[in-house]
Design a protein around this motif. Structure first.
Motif, PDB file in Angstrom:
ATOM      1  N   MET A 407       0.840  -1.203   0.000  1.00  0.00           N
ATOM      2  CA  MET A 407       0.000   0.000   0.000  1.00  0.00           C
ATOM      3  C   MET A 407       0.876   1.254   0.000  1.00  0.00           C
ATOM      4  O   MET A 407       0.574   2.239  -0.671  1.00  0.00           O
ATOM      5  CB  MET A 407      -0.900   0.028   1.250  1.00  0.00           C
ATOM      6  N   TYR A 408       1.961   1.167   0.789  1.00  0.00           N
ATOM      7  CA  TYR A 408       2.859   2.318   0.866  1.00  0.00           C
ATOM      8  C   TYR A 408       3.425   2.637  -0.509  1.00  0.00           C
ATOM      9  O   TYR A 408       3.440   3.779  -0.942  1.00  0.00           O
ATOM     10  CB  TYR A 408       4.002   2.029   1.850  1.00  0.00           C
ATOM     11  N   ARG A 409       3.873   1.603  -1.216  1.00  0.00           N
ATOM     12  CA  ARG A 409       4.487   1.851  -2.524  1.00  0.00           C
ATOM     13  C   ARG A 409       3.466   2.451  -3.488  1.00  0.00           C
ATOM     14  O   ARG A 409       3.768   3.348  -4.260  1.00  0.00           O
ATOM     15  CB  ARG A 409       5.056   0.563  -3.094  1.00  0.00           C
ATOM     16  N   LEU A 410       2.231   1.941  -3.392  1.00  0.00           N
ATOM     17  CA  LEU A 410       1.216   2.414  -4.330  1.00  0.00           C
ATOM     18  C   LEU A 410       0.733   3.830  -4.006  1.00  0.00           C
ATOM     19  O   LEU A 410       0.474   4.620  -4.898  1.00  0.00           O
ATOM     20  CB  LEU A 410       0.014   1.462  -4.315  1.00  0.00           C
ATOM     21  N   HIS A 411       0.588   4.121  -2.713  1.00  0.00           N
ATOM     22  CA  HIS A 411      -0.150   5.335  -2.358  1.00  0.00           C
ATOM     23  C   HIS A 411       0.640   6.373  -1.580  1.00  0.00           C
ATOM     24  O   HIS A 411       0.101   7.431  -1.273  1.00  0.00           O
ATOM     25  CB  HIS A 411      -1.403   4.956  -1.553  1.00  0.00           C
ATOM     26  N   ALA A 412       1.895   6.070  -1.244  1.00  0.00           N
ATOM     27  CA  ALA A 412       2.668   6.998  -0.408  1.00  0.00           C
ATOM     28  C   ALA A 412       2.659   8.396  -1.009  1.00  0.00           C
ATOM     29  O   ALA A 412       2.521   9.391  -0.309  1.00  0.00           O
ATOM     30  CB  ALA A 412       4.102   6.496  -0.248  1.00  0.00           C
ATOM     31  N   HIS A 413       2.800   8.459  -2.314  1.00  0.00           N
ATOM     32  CA  HIS A 413       2.896   9.741  -2.966  1.00  0.00           C
ATOM     33  C   HIS A 413       1.620  10.554  -2.770  1.00  0.00           C
ATOM     34  O   HIS A 413       1.660  11.711  -2.351  1.00  0.00           O
ATOM     35  CB  HIS A 413       3.171   9.523  -4.446  1.00  0.00           C
ATOM     36  N   ARG A 414       0.480   9.902  -3.035  1.00  0.00           N
ATOM     37  CA  ARG A 414      -0.777  10.624  -2.956  1.00  0.00           C
ATOM     38  C   ARG A 414      -1.180  10.938  -1.512  1.00  0.00           C
ATOM     39  O   ARG A 414      -1.811  11.938  -1.230  1.00  0.00           O
ATOM     40  CB  ARG A 414      -1.890   9.822  -3.653  1.00  0.00           C
ATOM     41  N   LEU A 415      -0.820  10.036  -0.603  1.00  0.00           N
ATOM     42  CA  LEU A 415      -1.167  10.261   0.807  1.00  0.00           C
ATOM     43  C   LEU A 415      -0.177  11.204   1.476  1.00  0.00           C
ATOM     44  O   LEU A 415      -0.304  11.491   2.664  1.00  0.00           O
ATOM     45  CB  LEU A 415      -1.203   8.934   1.561  1.00  0.00           C
ATOM     46  N   ASP A 416       0.816  11.665   0.723  1.00  0.00           N
ATOM     47  CA  ASP A 416       1.791  12.614   1.250  1.00  0.00           C
ATOM     48  C   ASP A 416       2.536  12.038   2.458  1.00  0.00           C
ATOM     49  O   ASP A 416       2.730  12.703   3.462  1.00  0.00           O
ATOM     50  CB  ASP A 416       1.087  13.925   1.630  1.00  0.00           C
ATOM     51  N   LEU A 417       2.940  10.755   2.354  1.00  0.00           N
ATOM     52  CA  LEU A 417       3.681  10.122   3.440  1.00  0.00           C
ATOM     53  C   LEU A 417       5.167  10.412   3.270  1.00  0.00           C
ATOM     54  O   LEU A 417       5.621  10.708   2.176  1.00  0.00           O
ATOM     55  CB  LEU A 417       3.442   8.601   3.411  1.00  0.00           C
ATOM     56  N   PRO A 418       5.916  10.342   4.364  1.00  0.00           N
ATOM     57  CA  PRO A 418       7.364  10.587   4.251  1.00  0.00           C
ATOM     58  C   PRO A 418       8.043   9.589   3.303  1.00  0.00           C
ATOM     59  O   PRO A 418       7.631   8.429   3.220  1.00  0.00           O
ATOM     60  CB  PRO A 418       7.868  10.398   5.689  1.00  0.00           C
ATOM     61  N   LEU A 419       9.044  10.072   2.611  1.00  0.00           N
ATOM     62  CA  LEU A 419       9.747   9.242   1.632  1.00  0.00           C
ATOM     63  C   LEU A 419      10.740   8.339   2.369  1.00  0.00           C
ATOM     64  O   LEU A 419      11.623   8.806   3.056  1.00  0.00           O
ATOM     65  CB  LEU A 419      10.500  10.159   0.665  1.00  0.00           C
ATOM     66  N   LEU A 420      10.555   7.036   2.229  1.00  0.00           N
ATOM     67  CA  LEU A 420      11.406   6.078   2.948  1.00  0.00           C
ATOM     68  C   LEU A 420      12.119   5.184   1.954  1.00  0.00           C
ATOM     69  O   LEU A 420      11.653   4.977   0.843  1.00  0.00           O
ATOM     70  CB  LEU A 420      10.561   5.159   3.821  1.00  0.00           C
ATOM     71  N   ILE A 428       6.829  -2.061   9.200  1.00  0.00           N
ATOM     72  CA  ILE A 428       6.552  -0.720   8.683  1.00  0.00           C
ATOM     73  C   ILE A 428       6.112   0.202   9.818  1.00  0.00           C
ATOM     74  O   ILE A 428       6.384   1.405   9.802  1.00  0.00           O
ATOM     75  CB  ILE A 428       5.506  -0.776   7.548  1.00  0.00           C
ATOM     76  N   ALA A 429       5.469  -0.390  10.846  1.00  0.00           N
ATOM     77  CA  ALA A 429       5.006   0.429  11.966  1.00  0.00           C
ATOM     78  C   ALA A 429       6.170   1.035  12.743  1.00  0.00           C
ATOM     79  O   ALA A 429       6.000   2.018  13.450  1.00  0.00           O
ATOM     80  CB  ALA A 429       4.136  -0.408  12.908  1.00  0.00           C
ATOM     81  N   SER A 430       7.360   0.435  12.590  1.00  0.00           N
ATOM     82  CA  SER A 430       8.495   0.961  13.340  1.00  0.00           C
ATOM     83  C   SER A 430       9.188   2.100  12.593  1.00  0.00           C
ATOM     84  O   SER A 430      10.014   2.796  13.159  1.00  0.00           O
ATOM     85  CB  SER A 430       9.507  -0.145  13.629  1.00  0.00           C
ATOM     86  N   VAL A 431       8.867   2.270  11.309  1.00  0.00           N
ATOM     87  CA  VAL A 431       9.529   3.337  10.563  1.00  0.00           C
ATOM     88  C   VAL A 431       8.582   4.471  10.179  1.00  0.00           C
ATOM     89  O   VAL A 431       9.027   5.550   9.812  1.00  0.00           O
ATOM     90  CB  VAL A 431      10.228   2.793   9.281  1.00  0.00           C
TER      91      VAL A 431
END
Lengths: 451, 264
Positions: A407-420, A428-431
């Protein structure tokens, strides 16, 4: 893993190594006196001090030679010094200062000749170094042969510059080396930023207004001076070992130039002093070569043992990875098979799990059993491997974690999540912060509801 | 100290706002007898985002290096805001090709970015807390703040490129030269880099980029220079990025010419 290593622990490591070397040197001295009957005569102490001082200087400058990928330039320059020694002797007689000045001039001219060949011809660097090394060394040998034919007692021992002659070193020589060496080290401290920049990215340095030609010349001249200082001890043939070995060894232990230089100085000092002391045990052991042997023993140890880069380290890491992946993959294989054949705790045939996992299945099953995540029963229709509750929980966690990463790979950009940097082995919960995890969980539920 | 008018008033102005960020006249560089670049004239107005495109061996990197005085010129003059490079150096930022350095060099990401300030510090002065803060800020801008303490060999190719960009950002220049910042980076990194370039451009900086992908030229750059030893065309992308110019630059066999036909 090197990437996950905390910088602080790497910093501490360097100090630990330095401490170890100092302590072991202090312990080794009385030990060698007791066991090997070593006598620390005045001569031995002078030679050991000279070796240590030289080791510090060549260790520091050698770091730059190694990082500039100019180790062999050091070799060519030390060979090029020999005719200078001979000519200085012919002109000024047997005075060490003059001999070294002659060596320095010849070596520096050798340096300019390499540069001239590279600039004016299409000859590559290795060939240019070969030309200078061989031609100047041959000229030096020829001149020495000529000098030996002159009936004059004072030429005796001049050929010791070829292999070095530590026994001939007197206190005055050590003060000379120390004085000049201190000036060299001060120059390195003064030009630290410039040397670092030019060594890493000369083009960028040039674009920022630094006169890279001048900086390079200063650095090369300091290397030439260092080589010349070591000629009496190590000789023109082996001096390059003294120059590069401490730097190569130090590089294995640290990722910081500052630490590399300090560590190389300590390694160099240790090799210089230890080589001198060892050779004092028996008059047949030559000092110069012994110093180089100690220095390269340090290189060997470092290449083998150093965390992150060492051979032993990478073997251990491979093994750790193999067993980690084996456990994880075997767990997932059991979980998926069981789900497809009833429930998560359905038995999985031994043949199947060993078949898909190949040899790693054996490794994985052993670990899972030890952790209490899977067990084997032989009885009747229940025969096979079965996940325990904790095994099922672990498998669910891994699968869920992988889905969240997807999900992170697909939506990180649109959800404005930090770039990891994605690391699907990591939880993933630890980062990511809790709010971001909540967003991903919601996305995942949406996707699963739709499916 | 910035924006001096170009000395040569008789040169045709390239843009309405007047000031030329970079002016190149009759620049020629020869490694052997054959020139690598020949008789280059460029008039780059302030505040544009320019792509420099051309086939392999066209002299794109050579052009940048010659402009920055990194290699000897056989002929020609270069001025930045009307001044020679020596006096305009503080206005110029540079991103070399990623492959030009040894990424196994023992240093941290933060250290590399701090190197962008060495020029301002000048000889002998050491970087301090202020320099580290500026470098950290630049790393934040390129999304690498978490990597500040990493050893540079632990970076991926795209991260290396962003570290180089951060090093140029701390230079706080007026005009930037970037040598193939998109070489061998993935799509996400490319998008991130384009974002940074456009942000620079929005702040009025002039940016010149050596570029290889013809498909994205029109999208990324408002100006373009087509180079093949000589300048084939240079100016606003809309007017100059045309099939006939591409054919003159690359020869007739570029598949992209067909799509360009449709667009142009």
């Amino acid at each position: 893993m090197a990437a996950a290593e905390a910088p602080a622990s790497a910093d501490r490591r360097v100090w630990i190594i330095i401490g170890l070397i100092v302590v072991s040197s202090l312990l080794a001295l009385p030990l060698s006196q007791q066991v090997f009957g070593l006598r620390l005569t005045y001569t031995v102490r002078v030679v050991a001090l000279g070796g240590a001082v030289l080791g510090v200087i060549s260790g520091v400058l050698g770091c730059f030679a190694v990082l500039r990928q100019e180790s062999l330039l050091g070799d060519a320059l030390s060979h090029a010094a020999l005719p200078g020694v001979a000519i200085a002797f012919l002109l000024a007689g047997r005075d060490l200062s003059w001999l070294l000045i002659g060596a320095g001039i010849a070596s520096w001219l050798g340096l300019r000749m390499v540069a001239a060949i590279l600039h004016t011809t299409r000859i590559k660097q290795d060939a240019a170094l070969g030309i200078v090394l061989v031609s100047w060394f041959a000229a030096g040998i020829a001149l020495l042969a000529y000098i030996q034919s002159i009936p004059d007692a004072s030429q005796a021992g001049l050929d010791h510059f070829i292999f070095g002659q530590a026994a001939a070193i007197v206190e005055r020589d050590v003060s000379l080396v120390s004085g000049v060496g201190l000036a060299v080290l001060l120059a390195v401290a003064l030009f630290w930023k410039e040397f670092k920049l030019v060594t890493f990215d000369a083009e960028f340095a040039g674009a920022n207004g630094f006169r890279t030609g001048l900086i390079n010349t200063i650095l090369s001249t300091l290397i030439v001076i260092t080589i010349v200082l070591g000629l009496q001890l190590a000789g023109v043939i082996l001096m390059v070992g003294m120059l590069i070995a401490p730097g190569i060894a130090a590089r294995q232990w640290t990722h910081k130039l500052e630490q590399m230089v300090v560590l190389a100085a300590v390694f160099g000092a240790f090799a210089g002093a230890a080589g001198a002391v060892i050779s004092a045990l028996d008059s047949d052991i030559p000092t110069g070569p012994m110093i180089i042997v100690v220095a390269f023993a340090l290189v060997l140890l470092s290449i083998t043992l150093a965390p992150g880069r060492g051979l032993l380290w990478s073997r251990l890491r491979q093994r750790a990875n193999r067993s980690r992946f084996a456990a994880r993959n075997t767990l997932l294989n059991l979980y998926r098979y069981a789900l497809r054949h009833g429930a998560a705790n359905s038995p999985v045939p031994d043949d199947f799990i060993r078949g898909v996992g190949d040899r790693s299945a054996e490794l994985g099953l052993r670990q899972l059993r030890a952790k209490g995540q899977a067990m084997f029963s032989k009885t009747g229709s229940e025969a096979g491997w079965r996940l325990t509750d904790s095994g099922i929980q672990q498998a669910r966690q891994i699968v869920h974690n992988e889905k969240l990463w997807a999900m992170y790979r697909l939506h990180a950009h649109r959800l404005d999540l930090p770039l990891l940097q994605e690391d699907r082995q990591a939880a993933i919960a630890s980062v990511l912060p809790a709010a971001a995890i909540a967003l991903l969980e919601r996305k995942l539920r949406e996707v699963e509801d739709n499916a | 100290m910035r924006i001096a008018m170009p000395e040569r008033a008789e040169r045709p102005r390239a843009a309405d706002n007047g000031a030329l960020a970079l002016s190149v006249d009759d620049l020629t560089v020869a490694y052997d007898e054959k020139p690598a670049i020949w008789d280059i004239d460029l008039a780059v107005p302030e505040g544009i985002l320019m792509g420099i495109v051309g086939p392999n061996g066209a002299g794109k990197s050579t052009l940048i290096k010659a402009v920055l005085n990194l290699i000897p010129r056989a002929a020609g003059t270069v001025s930045f805001y009307g001044q020679p490079y020596e006096r305009a150096r503080a206005l110029v930022g540079y991103v070399p090709q990623r492959g030009s350095v040894d990424w196994d060099f023992p240093t941290s990401v933060l250290d590399v970015v701090t190197m962008g300030l060495y020029g301002k510090l000048g000889w002998f002065r050491r970087p301090g807390q202020r320099e580290r803060d500026l470098a950290l800020y630049a790393l934040e801008q390129v999304g690498l703040a978490d990597f500040a303490q990493r050893q540079i060999s632990q970076l991926s190719g795209g991260q290396q490129q962003r570290a180089f960009l951060a090093r140029a950002l701390v230079q706080d220049a007026q005009i930037y030269f970037m040598d193939e910042p998109f070489a061998a980076v993935d799509a996400v990194t490319e998008a991130a880099i384009v974002g940074i370039l456009q942000a620079l451009n929005k702040r009025g900086k002039t940016v010149l980029v050596v570029h290889h992908d013809l498909q994205t030229v029109a999208e990324y750059f408002d100006w373009v220079t087509l180079l093949n030893v000589e300048v084939i065309a240079s100016g606003p992308t809309a007017d100059n990025f045309r099939p006939e110019n591409l054919r003159k630059t690359y020869g007739g066999r570029v598949a992209y010419l067909h799509t360009a036909n449709g667009e142009a």
